[in-house]
Design a protein around this motif. Structure first.
Motif, PDB file in Angstrom:
ATOM      1  N   ARG A   9      -6.780   0.840  -1.529  1.00 47.87           N
ATOM      2  CA  ARG A   9      -5.790   0.570  -1.090  1.00 47.87           C
ATOM      3  C   ARG A   9      -5.254   0.717   0.419  1.00 47.87           C
ATOM      4  NH1 ARG A   9      -0.024   2.852  -3.025  1.00 47.87           N
ATOM      5  NH2 ARG A   9      -0.972   2.827  -5.028  1.00 47.87           N
ATOM      6  N   TRP A  10      -6.274   1.751   0.844  1.00 52.74           N
ATOM      7  CA  TRP A  10      -6.015   2.106   2.245  1.00 52.74           C
ATOM      8  C   TRP A  10      -7.003   1.024   2.963  1.00 52.74           C
ATOM      9  CZ3 TRP A  10      -1.764   3.985   2.722  1.00 52.74           C
ATOM     10  CH2 TRP A  10      -1.202   4.640   1.883  1.00 52.74           C
ATOM     11  N   VAL A  11      -7.994   0.734   2.432  1.00 55.64           N
ATOM     12  CA  VAL A  11      -9.006  -0.226   3.111  1.00 55.64           C
ATOM     13  C   VAL A  11      -8.582  -1.619   3.254  1.00 55.64           C
ATOM     14  CG1 VAL A  11     -11.372  -1.617   2.509  1.00 55.64           C
ATOM     15  CG2 VAL A  11     -11.143   0.778   1.900  1.00 55.64           C
ATOM     16  N   MET A  12      -7.464  -1.939   2.183  1.00 59.85           N
ATOM     17  CA  MET A  12      -6.700  -3.090   2.601  1.00 59.85           C
ATOM     18  C   MET A  12      -5.828  -2.934   3.820  1.00 59.85           C
ATOM     19  SD  MET A  12      -7.783  -5.429   0.455  1.00 59.85           S
ATOM     20  CE  MET A  12      -6.391  -6.654   0.644  1.00 59.85           C
ATOM     21  N   VAL A  13      -5.218  -1.888   3.933  1.00 64.42           N
ATOM     22  CA  VAL A  13      -4.327  -1.567   5.050  1.00 64.42           C
ATOM     23  C   VAL A  13      -5.239  -1.684   6.505  1.00 64.42           C
ATOM     24  CG1 VAL A  13      -3.087  -0.157   6.103  1.00 64.42           C
ATOM     25  CG2 VAL A  13      -2.946  -0.297   3.987  1.00 64.42           C
ATOM     26  N   ALA A  50       0.940  -1.139   0.140  1.00 60.39           N
ATOM     27  CA  ALA A  50       0.070   0.116   0.033  1.00 60.39           C
ATOM     28  C   ALA A  50       0.832   1.311  -0.034  1.00 60.39           C
ATOM     29  CB  ALA A  50      -0.732   0.060   1.282  1.00 60.39           C
ATOM     30  N   LEU A  51       2.218   1.227   0.742  1.00 61.69           N
ATOM     31  CA  LEU A  51       3.081   2.476   0.788  1.00 61.69           C
ATOM     32  C   LEU A  51       3.870   2.563  -0.277  1.00 61.69           C
ATOM     33  CD1 LEU A  51       3.660   1.927   4.611  1.00 61.69           C
ATOM     34  CD2 LEU A  51       2.064   3.844   3.384  1.00 61.69           C
ATOM     35  N   ASN A  52       3.996   1.227  -1.014  1.00 60.62           N
ATOM     36  CA  ASN A  52       5.374   1.312  -2.064  1.00 60.62           C
ATOM     37  C   ASN A  52       4.628   0.713  -3.372  1.00 60.62           C
ATOM     38  OD1 ASN A  52       7.584   0.222  -3.447  1.00 60.62           O
ATOM     39  ND2 ASN A  52       8.716   0.948  -1.633  1.00 60.62           N
ATOM     40  N   SER A  53       4.604   1.354  -4.303  1.00 61.62           N
ATOM     41  CA  SER A  53       4.243   0.985  -5.624  1.00 61.62           C
ATOM     42  C   SER A  53       5.420   0.427  -6.564  1.00 61.62           C
ATOM     43  CB  SER A  53       3.430   1.789  -6.422  1.00 61.62           C
ATOM     44  OG  SER A  53       2.294   2.190  -5.788  1.00 61.62           O
ATOM     45  N   GLY A  54       6.775   0.465  -5.763  1.00 63.12           N
ATOM     46  CA  GLY A  54       7.981   0.382  -6.639  1.00 63.12           C
ATOM     47  C   GLY A  54       8.168  -1.291  -6.729  1.00 63.12           C
ATOM     48  N   PRO A  55       9.496  -1.478  -6.917  1.00 65.68           N
ATOM     49  CA  PRO A  55       9.781  -2.937  -6.963  1.00 65.68           C
ATOM     50  C   PRO A  55       9.322  -3.845  -5.681  1.00 65.68           C
ATOM     51  CG  PRO A  55      11.404  -1.532  -7.843  1.00 65.68           C
ATOM     52  CD  PRO A  55      10.625  -0.986  -7.444  1.00 65.68           C
ATOM     53  N   GLU A  95      -5.915  -4.481  -9.018  1.00 67.25           N
ATOM     54  CA  GLU A  95      -6.940  -3.445  -8.830  1.00 67.25           C
ATOM     55  C   GLU A  95      -7.106  -2.860  -7.519  1.00 67.25           C
ATOM     56  OE1 GLU A  95      -8.411  -1.969 -11.174  1.00 67.25           O
ATOM     57  OE2 GLU A  95      -9.876  -0.872  -9.925  1.00 67.25           O
ATOM     58  N   ILE A  96      -7.106  -3.866  -6.331  1.00 69.73           N
ATOM     59  CA  ILE A  96      -7.146  -3.524  -4.993  1.00 69.73           C
ATOM     60  C   ILE A  96      -6.007  -2.458  -4.675  1.00 69.73           C
ATOM     61  CG2 ILE A  96      -8.339  -5.478  -4.344  1.00 69.73           C
ATOM     62  CD1 ILE A  96      -5.455  -6.573  -3.246  1.00 69.73           C
ATOM     63  N   TRP A  97      -5.159  -2.203  -5.344  1.00 66.68           N
ATOM     64  CA  TRP A  97      -4.104  -1.164  -4.934  1.00 66.68           C
ATOM     65  C   TRP A  97      -4.267   0.196  -5.464  1.00 66.68           C
ATOM     66  CZ3 TRP A  97      -2.558  -3.520  -1.034  1.00 66.68           C
ATOM     67  CH2 TRP A  97      -2.362  -4.724  -0.746  1.00 66.68           C
ATOM     68  N   THR A  98      -5.465   0.326  -6.193  1.00 63.12           N
ATOM     69  CA  THR A  98      -5.715   1.759  -6.891  1.00 63.12           C
ATOM     70  C   THR A  98      -6.843   2.344  -5.710  1.00 63.12           C
ATOM     71  OG1 THR A  98      -7.371   0.778  -8.100  1.00 63.12           O
ATOM     72  CG2 THR A  98      -5.071   0.992  -9.252  1.00 63.12           C
ATOM     73  N   GLY A  99      -6.673   3.895  -5.821  1.00 63.85           N
ATOM     74  CA  GLY A  99      -7.631   4.638  -5.149  1.00 63.85           C
ATOM     75  C   GLY A  99      -7.968   4.045  -3.663  1.00 63.85           C
ATOM     76  N   LEU A 100      -9.131   4.265  -3.152  1.00 63.78           N
ATOM     77  CA  LEU A 100      -9.169   4.283  -1.666  1.00 63.78           C
ATOM     78  C   LEU A 100      -9.129   2.665  -1.058  1.00 63.78           C
ATOM     79  CD1 LEU A 100     -10.568   5.537   0.895  1.00 63.78           C
ATOM     80  CD2 LEU A 100     -12.671   4.717  -0.174  1.00 63.78           C
TER      81      LEU A 100
END
Lengths: 455, 184
Positions: free
Chosen positions: B108-112, B27-32, B101-106
């Motif tokens: 992402r934080w719902v998952m956290v 959620a915090l990192n979209s990198g490698p 898809e779960i890492w886009t928009g809101l």
């Protein structure tokens, strides 16, 4: 739009979790006198104990909080030309304060080994008076081996076995101080528990002040000595009678009841006459005073009473098992607070160390042993040894209760046992509802994310 | 069976904890690093659920039902274990169905947030399990401070049950609404 739905789903889910947290544990535990259920507001009570002995006598001192002193057990009140009884056994506290305060100490010398591990729990057999499933006849505390099978209150072991058990020391000595029925004559009731909870040989320190044939009391206060023939109901009910005045009918000081004495509505006489106990039953002396919200009671008894079939004989350097109980707030029967077992050592390291002294009375210092008393609920010995108790195998292995449970924990468990079926049902429904909520939340979450993908 | 349960239960706990950590990192990192975590996530979640189900089943065999359902700590342990398992199954299904898809928009934080609740659930479940075998922690005191005496059974009254059922129905309705729109 999908964000709003997502937030809505989260809000609904979080709200349900919050409501669950705030309301949990409510709605089931309620008093039900028809089932002999009355749960005290306070589940634990602190108690302090001291012990000392000299060459002849054992002294035990107890101190515990009590909002007001329970110095009346039951009374008769004059009303509209008749004497009406107030008091007597009931679930929980008597609303008029009519039940005496008490402290009791169970004492064993190791002849009942289970007592040292599990304390008074071993005396709570099935069918005891006051339980929801009480027997049709009055059954008091009893030890397991006095019955042919566990939990069978009416399946007594043969009399010959009972005698053998008694000779082997299989009984528990019970020092039983009563705020109304023994303290006024500076005594405690010397009892024991074996096939039942009964008095030692001899007579008890009280009898009933009631003439059934005449329908009136047997004795009244001596007005020449006390200034009154009777007490006043309002004063008794409101706790305005103190220990500094004559509040008990002591056999030698009372006078025969005079029905023509001009009785008024609200006149009150104790329904008990207090008298010195005789024989083995009168072995224990007492000094009990209530002040500033605390009872301070000292009991004393000869180390060797000469009654080994009734009493546990105490010896210099000996160690013993003890457990305590109190009644307060006008409760009787099983509505008491009890302790886990402790060891008592006479000049011998133990949980409670009795100091040896010379002279006739101990000089008590400030060193107390703190004991936590707890409401035990309806936990029977048979239940503890059954499939309903996860620790039954630990008992079979002889693991002491203290190794597994604290008094605070046992108090909570005691209440839970009183509502076992209701709580089990509610717990299962809660479990299922929680899973359903998680499933529904997952469904909403999936669908909302899916709608975003499709948009 | 108690010993087997104790051994088995370590696997889902470890996998779920790592999965939760992976969710937070992703959620915090979209990198490698985040992408690597996301690739590993299905393994942690699905294996966790499978082994969690196994530990749960073995746990049910530790005591007879009469014992488990009569013991406050046993009840609480089972309640929290059931919810933990259901919860991580939810996470596994969501991730399986929607992937990146779960890492886009809101969401992402719902998952956290969801992972955070899962950690709490598993933590309490483990704490209660510890109490059952005589190993105590301070977590019990924290829960007590927050309002739950852990030696008493966790249950809710009938009115709350009704509210939960209504909320569950509302969530289902919300889901059907969203699904309908997705299909259109």
């Amino acid at each position: 739009m999908s964000n709003i739905k997502l937030l809505g789903a989260i809000g609904l889910f979080s709200g349900a979790l919050l409501i669950s947290w705030v309301t949990h544990g409510t709605g089931v535990v309620v008093d039900d006198h028809d089932r002999n259920i009355s749960i005290p507001d306070q589940l634990t009570v602190p108690m302090q104990v001291q012990a000392a002995y000299n060459s002849t006598t054992m002294f035990m001192r107890y101190r515990w909080p009590a909002e007001r002193p329970g110095i009346f057990h039951d009374i008769v009140r004059y009303e509209d030309g008749k004497w009406v009884r107030e008091g007597g056994g009931m679930p929980g506290p008597n609303p008029f304060g009519m039940h005496e305060d008490r402290v009791a100490m169970m004492l064993d010398d190791g002849s009942v080994p289970e007592f040292g591990r599990y304390g008074g729990y071993i005396t709570i057999g099935d069918g005891l008076a006051g339980l929801t499933d009480e027997a049709p006849e009055e059954v008091s505390k009893y030890l397991p081996l006095t019955r042919n099978s566990l939990g069978a209150w009416d399946d007594m072991a043969p009399e010959s076995d009972q005698m053998s058990l008694r000779r082997a020391g299989y009984f528990i000595d019970l020092w039983h101080w009563r705020g109304a029925r023994s303290n006024p004559i500076d005594e405690a009731d010397d009892q024991n528990v074996a096939a039942d909870r009964g008095g030692d040989a001899g007579s008890s320190p009280y009898t009933t002040n009631w003439d059934s044939d005449a329908g009136q009391p047997l004795v009244m206060f001596d007005a020449d000595a006390t200034g009154y023939r009777a007490l006043n109901w309002e004063d008794v009910r409101e706790g305005r009678i103190s220990q500094d005045q004559t509040y008990a009918l002591i056999a030698d000081a009372a006078v025969p009841f005079d029905p023509e004495a001009g009785w008024q509505d609200g006149d009150v006489l104790p329904r008990r006459i207090v008298r010195p106990g005789s024989g083995s039953r009168g072995d224990i002396s007492a000094d009990g005073r209530w002040a500033d919200g605390f009872w301070d009671v000292t009991l004393s008894r000869r180390l060797d009473t000469g009654n080994p079939m009734d009493d546990k004989i105490l010896k210099d350097h000996g160690t013993y098992d003890v457990a305590f109980a109190i009644h307060r707030n006008a409760t009787g029967g099983r509505w008491h607070y009890v302790s886990l077992p402790s060891t008592l050592g006479l000049a011998h390291e133990a949980d409670i160390n009795a100091a040896r002294f010379t002279g006739t009375t101990p000089v008590w210092g400030d060193a107390w042993t703190d004991v936590t008393l707890f409401y035990p609920g309806q936990v029977t010995w048979a239940m503890l040894n059954s499939a309903h108790h996860a620790g039954a195998s630990s008992i079979a292995e002889g693991i002491p209760v203290e190794a597994r449970h604290s008094p605070e924990q046992l108090a909570v468990y005691g209440v839970e046992v009183e509502f076992r079926d209701e709580i089990r049902r509610q717990w299962l429904l809660t479990l299922i509802a929680g899973v359903a909520l998680i499933f529904a939340f997952g469904f909403a979450l999936n669908a909302t994310i899916a709608s975003r993908k499709g948009a | 069976m108690a010993a087997y349960h104790v051994v088995l239960v370590h696997f889902p706990i470890a996998l779920w904890m790592v999965a939760s950590l992976a969710i937070v990192i992703r959620a915090l990192n979209s990198g490698p690093l985040g992408l690597a975590m996301d690739r590993a996530l299905p393994v942690f979640l699905i294996l966790g659920v499978i082994l969690g189900a196994a530990a749960y089943t073995v746990g049910l065999l530790v005591w007879p039902w009469a014992t488990l359902s009569s013991t406050p700590m046993g009840r609480n342990h089972m309640l929290l274990a059931s919810w933990s398992l259901a919860y991580y199954a939810l996470l596994a299904v969501v991730h399986y169905l929607h992937g990146e898809e779960i890492w886009t928009g809101l969401s992402r934080w719902v998952m956290v947030a969801v992972a955070g609740i899962g950690v709490v659930l598993v933590g309490i479940t483990g704490t209660l399990g510890g109490h059952l075998v005589g190993i105590y922690t301070e977590v019990g005191d924290v829960l007590r401070l927050l309002g739950w005496e852990i030696y008493s059974t966790y249950y809710v009254p009938n009115l709350t049950l009704v509210i939960i059922v209504v909320v569950a129905a509302a969530l289902l309705a919300l889901g059907f609404l969203g699904r309908g729109k997705a299909q259109n």
